[in-house]
Design a protein around this motif. Structure first.
Motif, PDB file in Angstrom:
ATOM      1  N   CYS B  54     -35.599 -14.167 -54.485  1.00 43.18           N
ATOM      2  CA  CYS B  54     -34.619 -13.517 -55.357  1.00 43.18           C
ATOM      3  C   CYS B  54     -34.527 -14.270 -56.676  1.00 43.18           C
ATOM      4  O   CYS B  54     -34.229 -15.459 -56.697  1.00 43.18           O
ATOM      5  CB  CYS B  54     -33.244 -13.507 -54.691  1.00 43.18           C
ATOM      6  N   PRO B  55     -34.779 -13.591 -57.797  1.00 49.71           N
ATOM      7  CA  PRO B  55     -34.781 -14.276 -59.088  1.00 49.71           C
ATOM      8  C   PRO B  55     -33.461 -14.960 -59.442  1.00 49.71           C
ATOM      9  O   PRO B  55     -33.462 -15.876 -60.260  1.00 49.71           O
ATOM     10  CB  PRO B  55     -35.088 -13.161 -60.095  1.00 49.71           C
ATOM     11  N   VAL B  56     -32.329 -14.536 -58.841  1.00 51.32           N
ATOM     12  CA  VAL B  56     -31.089 -15.255 -59.136  1.00 51.32           C
ATOM     13  C   VAL B  56     -30.574 -16.006 -57.910  1.00 51.32           C
ATOM     14  O   VAL B  56     -29.427 -16.457 -57.878  1.00 51.32           O
ATOM     15  CB  VAL B  56     -29.980 -14.331 -59.703  1.00 51.32           C
ATOM     16  N   VAL B  58     -29.596 -15.273 -54.798  1.00 52.36           N
ATOM     17  CA  VAL B  58     -28.418 -14.838 -54.042  1.00 52.36           C
ATOM     18  C   VAL B  58     -28.410 -15.581 -52.704  1.00 52.36           C
ATOM     19  O   VAL B  58     -29.464 -15.774 -52.087  1.00 52.36           O
ATOM     20  CB  VAL B  58     -28.459 -13.305 -53.815  1.00 52.36           C
ATOM     21  N   ILE B  60     -28.417 -15.348 -49.571  1.00 50.88           N
ATOM     22  CA  ILE B  60     -28.640 -14.211 -48.687  1.00 50.88           C
ATOM     23  C   ILE B  60     -28.140 -14.436 -47.248  1.00 50.88           C
ATOM     24  O   ILE B  60     -27.294 -13.677 -46.772  1.00 50.88           O
ATOM     25  CB  ILE B  60     -30.115 -13.767 -48.751  1.00 50.88           C
ATOM     26  N   ASN B  83     -24.843 -13.591 -58.584  1.00 52.35           N
ATOM     27  CA  ASN B  83     -25.275 -12.292 -59.098  1.00 52.35           C
ATOM     28  C   ASN B  83     -24.058 -11.512 -59.588  1.00 52.35           C
ATOM     29  O   ASN B  83     -23.193 -11.149 -58.803  1.00 52.35           O
ATOM     30  CB  ASN B  83     -25.980 -11.517 -57.967  1.00 52.35           C
ATOM     31  N   CYS B  89     -27.884  -4.143 -58.552  1.00 52.96           N
ATOM     32  CA  CYS B  89     -29.101  -4.745 -57.981  1.00 52.96           C
ATOM     33  C   CYS B  89     -29.394  -4.198 -56.598  1.00 52.96           C
ATOM     34  O   CYS B  89     -30.547  -3.953 -56.253  1.00 52.96           O
ATOM     35  CB  CYS B  89     -28.962  -6.255 -57.898  1.00 52.96           C
ATOM     36  N   CYS B  93     -33.118  -3.115 -57.475  1.00 51.53           N
ATOM     37  CA  CYS B  93     -34.100  -4.202 -57.362  1.00 51.53           C
ATOM     38  C   CYS B  93     -35.313  -3.732 -56.566  1.00 51.53           C
ATOM     39  O   CYS B  93     -35.159  -3.025 -55.575  1.00 51.53           O
ATOM     40  CB  CYS B  93     -33.501  -5.378 -56.593  1.00 51.53           C
ATOM     41  N   GLN B  95     -36.835  -4.635 -53.981  1.00 52.59           N
ATOM     42  CA  GLN B  95     -36.651  -5.621 -52.898  1.00 52.59           C
ATOM     43  C   GLN B  95     -37.959  -5.951 -52.189  1.00 52.59           C
ATOM     44  O   GLN B  95     -38.185  -7.086 -51.792  1.00 52.59           O
ATOM     45  CB  GLN B  95     -35.618  -5.107 -51.875  1.00 52.59           C
ATOM     46  N   GLN B  98     -39.491  -8.692 -53.813  1.00 51.47           N
ATOM     47  CA  GLN B  98     -38.648  -9.872 -54.077  1.00 51.47           C
ATOM     48  C   GLN B  98     -38.070 -10.417 -52.763  1.00 51.47           C
ATOM     49  O   GLN B  98     -38.807 -10.872 -51.916  1.00 51.47           O
ATOM     50  CB  GLN B  98     -37.567  -9.508 -55.091  1.00 51.47           C
ATOM     51  N   CYS B  99     -36.760 -10.331 -52.608  1.00 50.58           N
ATOM     52  CA  CYS B  99     -36.116 -10.966 -51.444  1.00 50.58           C
ATOM     53  C   CYS B  99     -36.716 -10.527 -50.098  1.00 50.58           C
ATOM     54  O   CYS B  99     -37.057 -11.362 -49.259  1.00 50.58           O
ATOM     55  CB  CYS B  99     -34.618 -10.684 -51.459  1.00 50.58           C
ATOM     56  N   ILE B 114     -31.836  -6.293 -47.076  1.00 52.10           N
ATOM     57  CA  ILE B 114     -30.981  -7.139 -47.914  1.00 52.10           C
ATOM     58  C   ILE B 114     -30.347  -6.327 -49.048  1.00 52.10           C
ATOM     59  O   ILE B 114     -29.147  -6.425 -49.311  1.00 52.10           O
ATOM     60  CB  ILE B 114     -31.786  -8.331 -48.488  1.00 52.10           C
ATOM     61  N   GLY B 115     -31.165  -5.500 -49.693  1.00 52.85           N
ATOM     62  CA  GLY B 115     -30.669  -4.703 -50.810  1.00 52.85           C
ATOM     63  C   GLY B 115     -29.559  -3.750 -50.370  1.00 52.85           C
ATOM     64  O   GLY B 115     -28.518  -3.635 -51.021  1.00 52.85           O
ATOM     65  N   GLU B 118     -26.437  -5.631 -49.739  1.00 51.34           N
ATOM     66  CA  GLU B 118     -25.815  -6.068 -50.988  1.00 51.34           C
ATOM     67  C   GLU B 118     -25.045  -4.899 -51.616  1.00 51.34           C
ATOM     68  O   GLU B 118     -23.906  -5.034 -52.066  1.00 51.34           O
ATOM     69  CB  GLU B 118     -26.911  -6.557 -51.943  1.00 51.34           C
ATOM     70  N   ILE B 443     -33.096  -7.362 -62.590  1.00 47.55           N
ATOM     71  CA  ILE B 443     -32.702  -8.694 -62.110  1.00 47.55           C
ATOM     72  C   ILE B 443     -33.310  -9.801 -62.978  1.00 47.55           C
ATOM     73  O   ILE B 443     -32.676 -10.822 -63.220  1.00 47.55           O
ATOM     74  CB  ILE B 443     -33.047  -8.862 -60.605  1.00 47.55           C
TER      75      ILE B 443
HETATM   76  S1  SF4 Z   1     -31.528  -7.160 -54.086  1.00 50.40           S
HETATM   77 FE1  SF4 Z   1     -32.636  -8.994 -53.458  1.00 50.40          FE
HETATM   78  S2  SF4 Z   1     -33.713  -9.641 -55.300  1.00 50.40           S
HETATM   79 FE2  SF4 Z   1     -32.129  -8.218 -55.942  1.00 50.40          FE
HETATM   80  S3  SF4 Z   1     -30.391  -9.516 -56.450  1.00 50.40           S
HETATM   81 FE3  SF4 Z   1     -30.133  -8.886 -54.331  1.00 50.40          FE
HETATM   82  S4  SF4 Z   1     -31.048 -10.514 -53.150  1.00 50.40           S
HETATM   83 FE4  SF4 Z   1     -31.760 -10.769 -55.234  1.00 50.40          FE
END
Ligand code: SF4
Ligand code: FAD
Ligand code: FAD
Ligand code: SF4
Ligand code: FES
Lengths: 281, 463
Positions: B54-56, B58, B60, B83, B89, B93, B95, B98-99, B114-115, B118, B443
């Motif tokens: 994850c670029p920021v 999170v 998780i 975030n 996101c 995102c 996903q 990424q994550c 995860i997305g 979130e 992101i």
């Molecule tokens: S969706 Fe995944 S990559 Fe995007 S902000 Fe959330 S944890 Fe980070």
């Protein structure tokens, strides 16, 4: 919110408004334009900055009521507000080093050309203005143009006032009479700018035209205002709206202008049908 | 005991054949029960590989654990630590790259959603918690932010939170950047973006719309007006065209114009809204990214019968989010892989009647690592279409750099920055997001805004 501080009817279809927008008035130059939006559901519509008063903090627009948005704008009054007013957009006209200029305006285009004529006059150039209208009832800005022109020729298609004929004929006469212009500014309907450019090309006189493409953002983001200039794609909102008239692909520009004709009619007739009950709605 | 189901809990969605006729959101979101059940699939790995993706960063596993325990409010606070725009996101995102790409559950079966979690947490919070943030104590330093996309919103939020007087200058009449003018309502409801922006206003961020910086004010004038620093987040708003014959025919749009008409100007509600958009019976969208998917799916919703995506590589190379491709297929979008447009053909009066394409095959990988498409000789053929939308990418918007002499840019137009701080060549001016990287992701833009906020704080403190 942007307040309308003055409203004036110039002819049956054309109105002038002064809008309170100090930060735009401060920066505006001839050749630039604004985009306005009346209310939440409105389109973004571009209009030339016809004049500005840096001290009063106002910008003048002159518009012809051709469709839904401009007609609606025409119904607003002094004291009313516009929701959005953004500018100054576009590149200011390059008016340096001009000694003798012919400013050619067609109909409403006369209003768009007026700030250029005014600026050139103030810079000491000899300004010959040719303004063409369909008939005498449509003549606008006669006094204003007179004040900034060394020579003003008004032409009407039907001869109801001034010279009978098209602006191209008048310009041709002026050139043939021996007037040596180092610049021609032609602003009006595309077809008029096309013919003026074809004429001046024969005499090899540099010619600037103003391309009023259909626009949305006015910041170079959408590409909707693109025009072909010397074989290259340019965006009228950030590369123009002024371009070299000898390089424009006018035929393409005319086709693009008509893109929304059918849909715009829907918007306007729906507007009307609230009263009438037109089945186009 | 973790939930060992190999699949994610399915996302409730509108039926494909219903949703391709409306602009309401496609994915409807988890219920509390679904979220808890999905959260129980997380193994709470000690080494947290997902966080690396994850670029920021999170937190998780931490937030997912709170979801599993039904502590949704606490989960929200946990996500917000790193975030600032989770509702956005969670929806947009990519996903899978990424994550979720690094989630250990993805090795056998599907990764933890995860997305979706979130998004659930953020939506739950918006719906259930009536939060009013206080205006932080002011430090009487002013920062100007240009543009209001995700990079700018993040930078503005972070600075306002530590006491700066922040003013955002946005060219359009609505703030939000691509989140409002590009990404359609059915993927990211504009109400959500508005809520995020309202929460910035609550903490004192001022937003001035209708301000085209470079025209109405130059960067130097802003500095003269007393701004201690400037952040430029003006985005990648320069449409690319293909340079093939027929591109200026009536009915050819850049994706930017098409989507701006539809989303920002609400042409999908024409004539209730005044701005029109033209959609032919058959539409070709050129490109394979999120933008192309959005343009194609919007066209379908606006009544087009056949919508083609024309992409010059194969499906595997498509940069769009997996979910969008999947949704597009369900909605009846026709994919034409390994095809490249060579000419747009017009009628006598200047409207489109077809697009000529060449078949392609994939050669050796190019600089980007993707296999390079090569034209098959003699494979030209014409697809009958009445509109074409070109979605082959955007360049950085040149308006600010062309009006600012001492702001250095790369040849292709991206503003040059110090990678660690976002500082540009111009004293006191920072930049981030798509204006620096070229078209990228929400992101990454947020990450850049965050980094710049820290650097701006440092810069002003040491000034
Ligand atoms: S969706 Fe995944 S990559 Fe995007 S902000 Fe959330 S944890 Fe980070
Ligand atoms: C840089 C620029 C400066 C302009 N300056 C002025 C000005 O000072 N005064 C003024 O009256 N007009 C000006 N125009 C034109 C003005 O923007 C249009 O007349 C306006 O958009 C019409 O909107 P509407 O909703 O009233 O009409 P619509 O219902 O949108 O259209 C009515 C008819 O006008 C055509 N049309 C639509 N957009 C344009 C356009 N941009 N140019 C020409 N025809 C168009 C339509 O195809 C249709 O046939 C300018 C345009 C540009 C791009
Ligand atoms: C259609 C589409 C779909 C996308 N889908 C996804 C997705 O699903 N997932 C994902 O992660 N990413 C997606 N992206 C990419 C993502 O939206 C961008 O990477 C991101 O928005 C970049 O953020 P930014 O803050 O740099 O700029 P932007 O969001 O581009 O915002 C820049 C803002 O600056 C304003 N501006 C520009 N110049 C000036 C000026 N001179 N003065 C004042 N204001 C100015 C603009 O009007 C704009 O509002 C998509 C992009 C598009 C176009
Ligand atoms: S990698 Fe997957 S299972 Fe492991 S902590 Fe992250 S989300 Fe949970
Ligand atoms: S109006 Fe959008 S690029 Fe010119």
């Amino acid at each position: 919110m942007f307040k309308i501080v003055k409203k004036k009817k110039l002819n049956t279809q054309v109105k002038l408004m002064e809008i309170e927008a100090p930060h735009i008035a401060k920066k505006a130059e001839p050749g630039q334009f604004i985009i306005f939006r009346i209310r939440e559901n409105s389109e973004r519509v571009p209009l030339t900055i016809a004049d500005f008063d840096r001290k009063k903090g106002t910008v003048t627009i002159i518009f012809q009521e051709v469709g839904k948005s401009t007609k609606e704008l025409g119904t607003l009054n002094e004291g009313d507000n516009l929701l959005d007013f953004v500018g100054p957009l576009g590149v200011a006209s390059d008016l340096g080093n001009v000694k003798k200029v012919a400013v050619v305006g067609g109909g409403l285009g006369t209003a768009i050309a007026y700030p250029q004529a005014k600026k050139l006059h103030s810079l000491g150039a000899e300004v010959h203005t040719v303004a063409g209208f369909r008939n005498k009832d449509l003549i606008i800005l006669e006094d204003e143009l007179k004040a900034v022109s060394n020579k003003l020729i008004i032409a009407t298609d039907d001869g109801s006032n001034g010279t009978k004929g098209f602006v191209t004929d008048v310009l041709k006469n002026l050139i043939e009479e021996g007037n040596q212009y180092d610049l021609v500014i032609a602003i009006g309907p595309l077809i008029m700018m096309k013919f003026v450019s074809e004429l001046t090309k024969q005499y090899n006189i540099k010619t600037i035209v103003s391309m009023n493409s259909i626009m949305i953002d006015g910041t170079g983001m959408c590409g909707g205002c693109r025009v072909t200039v010397g074989g290259e794609t340019k965006f009228a909102c950030i590369d123009g709206p002024d371009f070299d008239g000898h390089k424009i692909d006018f035929d393409e520009a005319m086709r693009r202008q008509g893109m929304y004709k059918k849909l715009e009619t829907t918007a306007t007739s729906k507007h009307k049908c609230k009263l009438g009950g037109d089945e186009n709605a | 005991m973790p939930n060992m189901s190999p699949e994610k809990i399915a996302m409730p969605e509108q039926e494909p054949n219903k949703r391709n006729k409306n602009f309401f959101e496609v994915a409807l979101g988890y219920t509390e029960e679904m979220a808890i059940e999905e959260a129980q699939r997380c193994l709470q790995c000690k080494h947290k590989p997902c966080v690396e993706g994850c670029p920021v960063n999170v937190k998780i596993p931490e937030f997912i654990k709170l979801v599993a325990e039904g502590k949704f409010k606490e989960a929200y606070v946990k996500i917000k630590e790193t975030n600032s725009l989770p509702a956005i996101c969670g929806r947009v995102c990519p996903q899978e790259s990424q994550c979720e790409r690094f989630c250990v559950r993805g090795k056998k079966g599907e990764p933890v959603a995860i997305g979706r979690l979130e998004r659930f947490v953020a939506d739950w919070y918006i719906k259930n918690i009536d939060s009013k943030s206080d205006v932080p104590k002011k430090n009487n330093k002013k920062v100007a932010i240009i543009g209001s996309g995700p990079a700018s919103l993040t930078c503005a939020g972070d600075l306002a939170n530590i006491g700066y007087d922040v003013t955002i200058f946005e060219a359009f009449h609505v703030p939000g950047g691509v989140l409002v003018y590009g990404i359609p309502e059915f993927r990211l409801p504009k109400d959500i973006v508005k809520k995020e922006i309202d929460s910035l206003k609550e903490i004192g961020v001022q937003i001035k719309t209708n301000m085209v910086i470079g025209k109405v004010f130059s960067l130097d004038e802003l500095i003269e007006e007393g701004y201690d620093a400037i952040f430029v987040g003006s985005g990648a708003g320069l449409p690319k065209f293909m340079g093939i014959p027929g591109e200026n025919l009536n009915g050819v749009y850049s994706s930017n114009e098409f989507l701006t008409r539809v989303n920002l100007m609400k042409a999908y509600k024409f004539p209730e809204y005044d701005t029109p958009v033209y959609v032919g019976k058959n539409v070709a969208v050129v490109g394979g990214g999120n933008v192309a998917m959005d343009a194609a799916r919007s066209s379908k919703r606006l009544g087009a019968e056949n919508v083609y995506i024309i992409y010059r590589r194969s499906e595997a190379e498509m940069p769009a989010r997996l979910e969008e491709v999947h949704h597009a297929k369900e909605e009846g979008i026709i994919f034409k892989f390994l095809e490249n447009p060579t000419k747009i053909i017009g009628t006598d009066d200047g409207w489109i009647k077809g697009i000529e394409c060449t078949e392609m095959e994939l050669g050796k990988p190019d600089e980007s690592g993707r296999r390079k498409p090569i034209a098959k000789e003699g494979s030209e053929h014409i697809i009958d279409v009445n509109s074409v939308i070109i979605a082959i990418g955007q360049g950085p918007n040149p308006l600010i750099s062309s009006n600012t002499k001492d702001l250095e840019t790369k040849k292709w137009g991206g503003i040059i920055i110090d990678e660690n701080t976002g500082a540009t060549s111009k004293e006191g001016v920072f930049a981030g997001g798509d204006i620096v990287t070229g078209a990228a992701t929400v992101i990454l833009a947020m990450g850049a805004g965050k980094k710049a906020a820290e650097a701006i704080d440092d810069y002003i403190k040491n000034k």
